[in-house]
Design a protein around this motif. Structure first.
Motif, PDB file in Angstrom:
ATOM      1  N   UNK A 118      35.326  52.440  73.224  1.00 12.70           N
ATOM      2  CA  UNK A 118      34.497  51.347  72.761  1.00 12.70           C
ATOM      3  C   UNK A 118      35.259  49.882  72.954  1.00 12.70           C
ATOM      4  N   UNK A 119      36.574  49.942  73.722  1.00 13.39           N
ATOM      5  CA  UNK A 119      37.090  48.750  73.684  1.00 13.39           C
ATOM      6  C   UNK A 119      37.190  48.078  75.023  1.00 13.39           C
ATOM      7  N   UNK A 120      36.961  46.789  75.389  1.00 11.65           N
ATOM      8  CA  UNK A 120      36.776  46.211  76.453  1.00 11.65           C
ATOM      9  C   UNK A 120      38.172  46.306  77.098  1.00 11.65           C
ATOM     10  N   UNK A 121      39.205  46.410  76.128  1.00 14.72           N
ATOM     11  CA  UNK A 121      40.346  46.299  76.835  1.00 14.72           C
ATOM     12  C   UNK A 121      41.606  47.276  76.149  1.00 14.72           C
ATOM     13  N   UNK A 122      41.078  48.681  76.580  1.00 12.85           N
ATOM     14  CA  UNK A 122      42.104  49.796  75.918  1.00 12.85           C
ATOM     15  C   UNK A 122      43.383  49.811  76.238  1.00 12.85           C
ATOM     16  N   UNK A 123      43.743  48.836  77.459  1.00 14.97           N
ATOM     17  CA  UNK A 123      45.303  48.788  77.477  1.00 14.97           C
ATOM     18  C   UNK A 123      45.843  47.811  76.522  1.00 14.97           C
ATOM     19  N   UNK A 124      45.198  47.040  76.432  1.00 17.02           N
ATOM     20  CA  UNK A 124      45.983  46.117  75.174  1.00 17.02           C
ATOM     21  C   UNK A 124      46.031  46.722  73.728  1.00 17.02           C
ATOM     22  N   UNK A 125      45.070  47.643  73.306  1.00 16.49           N
ATOM     23  CA  UNK A 125      45.209  48.378  72.386  1.00 16.49           C
ATOM     24  C   UNK A 125      46.487  49.194  72.449  1.00 16.49           C
ATOM     25  N   UNK A 126      46.478  50.136  73.614  1.00 21.97           N
ATOM     26  CA  UNK A 126      47.661  50.573  73.526  1.00 21.97           C
ATOM     27  C   UNK A 126      49.073  49.882  73.684  1.00 21.97           C
ATOM     28  N   UNK A 127      48.955  48.779  74.213  1.00 22.76           N
ATOM     29  CA  UNK A 127      50.232  47.764  74.366  1.00 22.76           C
ATOM     30  C   UNK A 127      50.536  47.611  72.625  1.00 22.76           C
ATOM     31  N   UNK A 128      49.487  47.284  72.167  1.00 19.37           N
ATOM     32  CA  UNK A 128      49.633  46.845  70.537  1.00 19.37           C
ATOM     33  C   UNK A 128      50.327  48.051  69.512  1.00 19.37           C
ATOM     34  N   UNK A 129      49.786  49.316  69.920  1.00 20.26           N
ATOM     35  CA  UNK A 129      50.261  50.065  69.115  1.00 20.26           C
ATOM     36  C   UNK A 129      51.284  51.245  69.445  1.00 20.26           C
ATOM     37  N   UNK A 130      51.614  51.233  71.089  1.00 16.60           N
ATOM     38  CA  UNK A 130      52.600  52.242  71.607  1.00 16.60           C
ATOM     39  C   UNK A 130      53.940  51.931  70.862  1.00 16.60           C
ATOM     40  N   UNK A 131      54.207  50.584  70.759  1.00 15.40           N
ATOM     41  CA  UNK A 131      55.632  50.229  70.448  1.00 15.40           C
ATOM     42  C   UNK A 131      55.880  50.898  68.739  1.00 15.40           C
ATOM     43  N   UNK A 132      54.726  50.866  68.057  1.00 16.56           N
ATOM     44  CA  UNK A 132      54.929  51.480  66.627  1.00 16.56           C
ATOM     45  C   UNK A 132      55.336  53.002  66.596  1.00 16.56           C
ATOM     46  N   UNK A 133      54.943  53.815  67.653  1.00 17.81           N
ATOM     47  CA  UNK A 133      55.198  55.125  67.702  1.00 17.81           C
ATOM     48  C   UNK A 133      56.614  55.714  67.956  1.00 17.81           C
ATOM     49  N   UNK A 134      57.513  55.952  67.118  1.00 14.74           N
ATOM     50  CA  UNK A 134      58.854  56.531  67.530  1.00 14.74           C
ATOM     51  C   UNK A 134      58.782  57.617  68.176  1.00 14.74           C
ATOM     52  N   UNK A 135      57.731  58.428  67.993  1.00 17.74           N
ATOM     53  CA  UNK A 135      57.834  60.005  68.452  1.00 17.74           C
ATOM     54  C   UNK A 135      56.770  60.210  69.380  1.00 17.74           C
ATOM     55  N   UNK A 136      55.403  60.146  68.909  1.00 20.68           N
ATOM     56  CA  UNK A 136      54.188  60.502  69.621  1.00 20.68           C
ATOM     57  C   UNK A 136      52.906  59.639  69.638  1.00 20.68           C
ATOM     58  N   UNK A 137      52.361  59.609  70.977  1.00 22.17           N
ATOM     59  CA  UNK A 137      50.694  59.045  70.584  1.00 22.17           C
ATOM     60  C   UNK A 137      49.958  60.103  70.927  1.00 22.17           C
ATOM     61  N   UNK A 138      48.772  60.408  70.034  1.00 21.76           N
ATOM     62  CA  UNK A 138      48.027  61.300  70.303  1.00 21.76           C
ATOM     63  C   UNK A 138      46.658  60.765  70.613  1.00 21.76           C
ATOM     64  N   UNK A 139      45.979  60.935  71.752  1.00 21.38           N
ATOM     65  CA  UNK A 139      44.744  60.143  71.904  1.00 21.38           C
ATOM     66  C   UNK A 139      43.631  61.138  72.204  1.00 21.38           C
ATOM     67  N   UNK A 140      42.371  61.152  71.128  1.00 19.31           N
ATOM     68  CA  UNK A 140      41.478  61.955  71.713  1.00 19.31           C
ATOM     69  C   UNK A 140      40.310  61.081  72.233  1.00 19.31           C
ATOM     70  N   UNK A 141      39.624  61.506  73.344  1.00 23.62           N
ATOM     71  CA  UNK A 141      38.604  60.820  73.674  1.00 23.62           C
ATOM     72  C   UNK A 141      37.482  61.623  74.552  1.00 23.62           C
ATOM     73  N   UNK A 142      36.496  61.255  74.512  1.00 22.58           N
ATOM     74  CA  UNK A 142      35.375  62.181  75.332  1.00 22.58           C
ATOM     75  C   UNK A 142      35.411  62.608  76.953  1.00 22.58           C
ATOM     76  N   UNK A 143      35.197  63.767  77.113  1.00 27.06           N
ATOM     77  CA  UNK A 143      35.601  64.148  78.485  1.00 27.06           C
ATOM     78  C   UNK A 143      34.205  64.706  79.176  1.00 27.06           C
ATOM     79  N   UNK A 144      33.210  63.987  79.146  1.00 30.64           N
ATOM     80  CA  UNK A 144      31.771  64.587  79.456  1.00 30.64           C
ATOM     81  C   UNK A 144      31.451  63.926  80.908  1.00 30.64           C
ATOM     82  N   UNK A 145      32.205  63.043  81.339  1.00 27.67           N
ATOM     83  CA  UNK A 145      31.670  62.622  82.769  1.00 27.67           C
ATOM     84  C   UNK A 145      32.209  63.721  83.880  1.00 27.67           C
TER      85      UNK A 145
END
Ligand SMILES: C[S@@+](CC[C@H](N)C(=O)[O-])C[C@H]1O[C@@H](n2cnc3c(N)ncnc32)[C@H](O)[C@@H]1O
Length: 207
Positions: free
Chosen positions: A106-133
């Motif tokens: 839903x985000x025009x800039x998913x990379x920027x969202x990852x940039x914002x939150x990745x540094x918070x994760x000391x251990x793991x990032x978990x991403x769920x997304x649709x895979x229907x294409x």
């Protein structure tokens, strides 16, 4: 991140996690919720851009209400922050895991969202997304970020990207995540008539 009704957040808490929920501050409409800016938006949506936005915010407020109702019924301890996924600077304290559930598309800039939150994760990032294409191989390391809006599809106002796990792995490497675990599941979309199942993937990325 992008907690919505909190369905998943409350389940995480039930299973023993201490959860911090982050979602969008509906009151501050500018630069939030990235609608696709069709040149003929009004014709397509059957109303003005403003009225579409207002309806969207009303729906999101209802989702927030459902979150708070559940929060109170379950006597939940989940802490909540409202803001914009692109520029969060909150000091949350120590965070083990960051979870993005069906928000990046839903985000025009998913990379920027990852940039914002990745540094918070000391251990793991978990991403769920649709895979229907279908054309993309979601099991491979094929790194695709495919643009979904298409002038011929009339009613897509909020789906920007189809992201492959390969794309996410490649970018999460840059943030220092090196081990990946990928799984697939079906999600039943209750709001669709007739109800349909959509294939999703979950990528667990560890430092
Ligand atoms: C499809 S819902 C996903 C809800 C939940 N994670 C789930 O999987 O059931 C997307 C969520 O992302 C949030 N969101 C969208 N754009 C946002 C932004 N720019 N900043 C913060 N949250 C945003 C929406 O408010 C909504 O709660």
């Amino acid at each position: 991140v992008g907690t919505g009704s909190g369905f998943l957040a409350f389940e995480m808490e039930k299973r023993g996690a201490q959860v911090i929920a982050f979602d969008f501050d509906g009151g501050n409409v500018n630069h939030q919720h990235d609608l696709i800016p069709y040149f003929d938006f009004e014709q397509r949506s059957g109303g003005s851009y403003e009225s579409y936005f207002k309806q969207l915010l009303t729906n999101l407020d209802k989702m927030k209400n459902s979150f708070w109702l559940t929060h109170s019924l379950l006597k939940s301890n989940i802490k909540v922050f409202y803001g914009n996924v692109y520029d969060c600077e909150v000091d949350f304290g120590h965070i083990d895991y960051v979870f993005f559930g069906n928000i990046l598309l839903h985000l025009m800039n998913p990379i920027q969202a990852i940039n914002t939150f990745a540094p918070y994760a000391s251990s793991k990032i978990i991403i769920t997304e649709a895979a229907f294409h279908q054309p993309f191989n979601y099991e491979s390391d094929e790194a695709v970020c495919f643009l979904m809006p298409n002038i011929d599809v009339k009613d897509n106002f909020m789906h920007w990207w189809q992201l492959t796990p390969g794309f996410l792995k490649r970018y999460l490497n840059i943030h220092g995540f090196t081990n990946f675990d990928l799984s697939f599941h079906e999600v039943l979309a209750l709001f669709e008539k007739p109800q349909k199942k959509h294939r999703h993937f979950t990528l667990v990325a560890s430092r």
